[in-house]
Design a protein around this motif. Structure first.
Motif, PDB file in Angstrom:
ATOM      1  N   ALA A 123      32.494  23.374  -2.941  1.00 50.62           N
ATOM      2  CA  ALA A 123      31.654  22.380  -2.278  1.00 50.62           C
ATOM      3  C   ALA A 123      30.191  22.659  -2.585  1.00 50.62           C
ATOM      4  CB  ALA A 123      31.897  22.404  -0.765  1.00 50.62           C
ATOM      5  N   THR A 124      29.366  21.687  -2.269  1.00 45.17           N
ATOM      6  CA  THR A 124      27.915  21.806  -2.424  1.00 45.17           C
ATOM      7  C   THR A 124      27.293  21.676  -1.053  1.00 45.17           C
ATOM      8  OG1 THR A 124      28.010  20.844  -4.640  1.00 45.17           O
ATOM      9  CG2 THR A 124      25.870  20.837  -3.525  1.00 45.17           C
ATOM     10  N   PHE A 125      26.502  22.680  -0.666  1.00 43.19           N
ATOM     11  CA  PHE A 125      25.902  22.724   0.663  1.00 43.19           C
ATOM     12  C   PHE A 125      24.401  22.460   0.569  1.00 43.19           C
ATOM     13  CE2 PHE A 125      29.791  25.088   1.049  1.00 43.19           C
ATOM     14  CZ  PHE A 125      30.256  24.798   2.325  1.00 43.19           C
ATOM     15  N   PHE A 126      23.935  21.473   1.310  1.00 38.23           N
ATOM     16  CA  PHE A 126      22.504  21.227   1.463  1.00 38.23           C
ATOM     17  C   PHE A 126      22.106  21.855   2.803  1.00 38.23           C
ATOM     18  CE2 PHE A 126      23.865  18.045  -1.556  1.00 38.23           C
ATOM     19  CZ  PHE A 126      22.868  18.115  -2.505  1.00 38.23           C
ATOM     20  N   MET A 127      21.442  23.011   2.719  1.00 39.50           N
ATOM     21  CA  MET A 127      21.229  23.851   3.897  1.00 39.50           C
ATOM     22  C   MET A 127      19.871  23.601   4.539  1.00 39.50           C
ATOM     23  SD  MET A 127      22.969  27.497   2.939  1.00 39.50           S
ATOM     24  CE  MET A 127      24.772  27.619   2.832  1.00 39.50           C
ATOM     25  N   SER A 128      19.880  23.585   5.865  1.00 39.30           N
ATOM     26  CA  SER A 128      18.653  23.434   6.642  1.00 39.30           C
ATOM     27  C   SER A 128      18.047  24.812   6.885  1.00 39.30           C
ATOM     28  CB  SER A 128      18.941  22.753   7.978  1.00 39.30           C
ATOM     29  OG  SER A 128      19.417  21.436   7.784  1.00 39.30           O
ATOM     30  N   GLY A 129      16.775  24.979   6.547  1.00 44.15           N
ATOM     31  CA  GLY A 129      16.138  26.285   6.674  1.00 44.15           C
ATOM     32  C   GLY A 129      16.170  26.831   8.089  1.00 44.15           C
ATOM     33  N   CYS A 130      16.008  25.955   9.087  1.00 46.24           N
ATOM     34  CA  CYS A 130      15.988  26.416  10.478  1.00 46.24           C
ATOM     35  C   CYS A 130      17.315  27.025  10.895  1.00 46.24           C
ATOM     36  CB  CYS A 130      15.590  25.278  11.410  1.00 46.24           C
ATOM     37  SG  CYS A 130      16.733  23.864  11.393  1.00 46.24           S
ATOM     38  N   ARG A 131      18.397  26.662  10.235  1.00 45.28           N
ATOM     39  CA  ARG A 131      19.700  27.269  10.506  1.00 45.28           C
ATOM     40  C   ARG A 131      19.959  28.446   9.568  1.00 45.28           C
ATOM     41  NH1 ARG A 131      23.998  22.263  11.720  1.00 45.28           N
ATOM     42  NH2 ARG A 131      23.371  21.972  13.904  1.00 45.28           N
ATOM     43  N   VAL A 166      24.659  32.477   4.025  1.00 46.59           N
ATOM     44  CA  VAL A 166      24.148  31.946   2.762  1.00 46.59           C
ATOM     45  C   VAL A 166      24.665  32.795   1.610  1.00 46.59           C
ATOM     46  CG1 VAL A 166      22.101  31.340   1.431  1.00 46.59           C
ATOM     47  CG2 VAL A 166      22.078  31.076   3.928  1.00 46.59           C
ATOM     48  N   ALA A 167      24.542  34.108   1.758  1.00 43.66           N
ATOM     49  CA  ALA A 167      25.014  35.018   0.712  1.00 43.66           C
ATOM     50  C   ALA A 167      26.505  34.859   0.465  1.00 43.66           C
ATOM     51  CB  ALA A 167      24.688  36.461   1.097  1.00 43.66           C
ATOM     52  N   GLU A 168      27.299  34.723   1.538  1.00 46.79           N
ATOM     53  CA  GLU A 168      28.744  34.598   1.393  1.00 46.79           C
ATOM     54  C   GLU A 168      29.130  33.278   0.730  1.00 46.79           C
ATOM     55  OE1 GLU A 168      32.773  35.877   1.830  1.00 46.79           O
ATOM     56  OE2 GLU A 168      30.814  36.873   1.727  1.00 46.79           O
ATOM     57  N   THR A 169      28.399  32.221   1.044  1.00 44.10           N
ATOM     58  CA  THR A 169      28.661  30.922   0.422  1.00 44.10           C
ATOM     59  C   THR A 169      28.465  31.001  -1.086  1.00 44.10           C
ATOM     60  OG1 THR A 169      27.933  29.811   2.445  1.00 44.10           O
ATOM     61  CG2 THR A 169      28.034  28.483   0.440  1.00 44.10           C
ATOM     62  N   VAL A 170      27.377  31.625  -1.500  1.00 44.65           N
ATOM     63  CA  VAL A 170      27.113  31.793  -2.934  1.00 44.65           C
ATOM     64  C   VAL A 170      28.172  32.685  -3.561  1.00 44.65           C
ATOM     65  CG1 VAL A 170      25.469  32.724  -4.610  1.00 44.65           C
ATOM     66  CG2 VAL A 170      24.645  31.366  -2.667  1.00 44.65           C
ATOM     67  N   ARG A 171      28.526  33.771  -2.881  1.00 50.58           N
ATOM     68  CA  ARG A 171      29.502  34.719  -3.438  1.00 50.58           C
ATOM     69  C   ARG A 171      30.841  34.045  -3.702  1.00 50.58           C
ATOM     70  NH1 ARG A 171      33.641  37.818  -2.404  1.00 50.58           N
ATOM     71  NH2 ARG A 171      33.913  37.066  -0.269  1.00 50.58           N
ATOM     72  N   ARG A 172      31.188  33.070  -2.879  1.00 53.93           N
ATOM     73  CA  ARG A 172      32.482  32.399  -3.046  1.00 53.93           C
ATOM     74  C   ARG A 172      32.430  31.246  -4.046  1.00 53.93           C
ATOM     75  NH1 ARG A 172      36.075  32.519   2.460  1.00 53.93           N
ATOM     76  NH2 ARG A 172      35.062  34.291   3.495  1.00 53.93           N
TER      77      ARG A 172
END
Length: 259
Positions: free
Chosen positions: A65-73, A81-87
């Motif tokens: 999947a592609t995640f558009f992440m909100s900085g405040c979260r 964030v690191a785990e999402t990239v690692r996977r």
């Protein structure tokens, strides 16, 4: 000055936008070239009580999947964030606060995107070309926003969507936990019948940022909806992939056609 024309094609809408300044408009993506694939795009991530389950579900189905992440979260869940990239998933900035950046100054828009990207860049190189979806996809029809984004990340593209899960409304229809699954199933069945699904860019959220009623059901909606969506895609033989780079522009007019 600009001219906008919208034409209906079978199962698809063709939007033609012409500007006096050919350099104003970024490429806009709304579907993939491969009809055997879809791209699940998730806005507003990451939330600690749902993101781990989402990542596990994606792994279970062999999906990306592609995640558009909100900085405040993201700043409160750096390890996610690191785990999402690692996977093997893609992450892009969705701004810092979830506000209509197209209604803010160009300086605010650029600063919000840069601040969020600096956080994400701790975990992967800044993508080039960059894919952009602002909160509410605000400004995708605004030349000033396109110019600002082009100055921030030259060569970037705006990501729109075709099929939407409408998950920002599902929790508002729930008054008890047992209603979550049937409400999510109804939305997934609608999506599976959408003629835009093959090759579609699908919109969903990790607990949508809004103040609508039913907020206590958002975590269950997020994970239940993703599970049912992945089951439905598997039954149709569709593979969920990360968003690819925007296709090469074949002629100047391609910048003004969104299909």
């Amino acid at each position: 000055m600009e001219v906008l024309a919208v034409h209906s094609l079978p199962n698809r809408e063709l939007t033609l936008r012409i500007s006096w300044s050919l350099g104003d408009w970024l490429p806009a993506m709304r579907h993939l070239s491969d009809p055997a694939a879809v791209a699940i795009t998730v806005d507003d991530a990451p939330m600690p009580d749902t993101m781990p389950a989402m990542l596990d579900l994606l792994d279970r189905f062999g999906a990306k999947a592609t995640f558009f992440m909100s900085g405040c979260r993201a700043i409160l869940a750096d390890e996610l964030v690191a785990e999402t990239v690692r996977r093997g998933h893609a992450v892009y900035a969705h701004g810092w606060d979830h506000v209509r950046l197209d209604r803010e100054s160009p300086e605010r828009l650029r600063d919000d995107m840069e601040r969020c990207e600096a956080l994400l860049a701790r975990h992967r190189p800044t993508p080039d070309p960059y894919l952009v979806r602002l909160p509410y996809n605000g400004g995708w029809r605004n030349a000033r926003v396109h110019r600002t984004l082009a100055r921030w990340q030259p060569g970037c593209a705006v990501v729109h969507w075709g099929p939407s899960t409408e998950d920002h409304m599902i929790s508002t229809r729930c008054t008890a936990p047992e209603q979550v699954e049937p409400e999510c199933r109804r939305e997934v069945e609608r999506l599976m019948a959408d003629p835009r699904l093959p090759g579609g860019i699908i919109l969903m959220h990790d607990q949508p940022i809004n103040d609508r009623p039913g907020g206590e059901f958002k975590p269950a909606v997020t994970t239940t909806l993703l599970r049912l969506l992945l089951e439905g895609l598997a039954e149709k033989g569709l593979t969920s992939v990360v968003l690819p780079p925007p296709p090469p522009q074949q002629g100047w007019w391609r910048r003004f056609v969104l299909t």
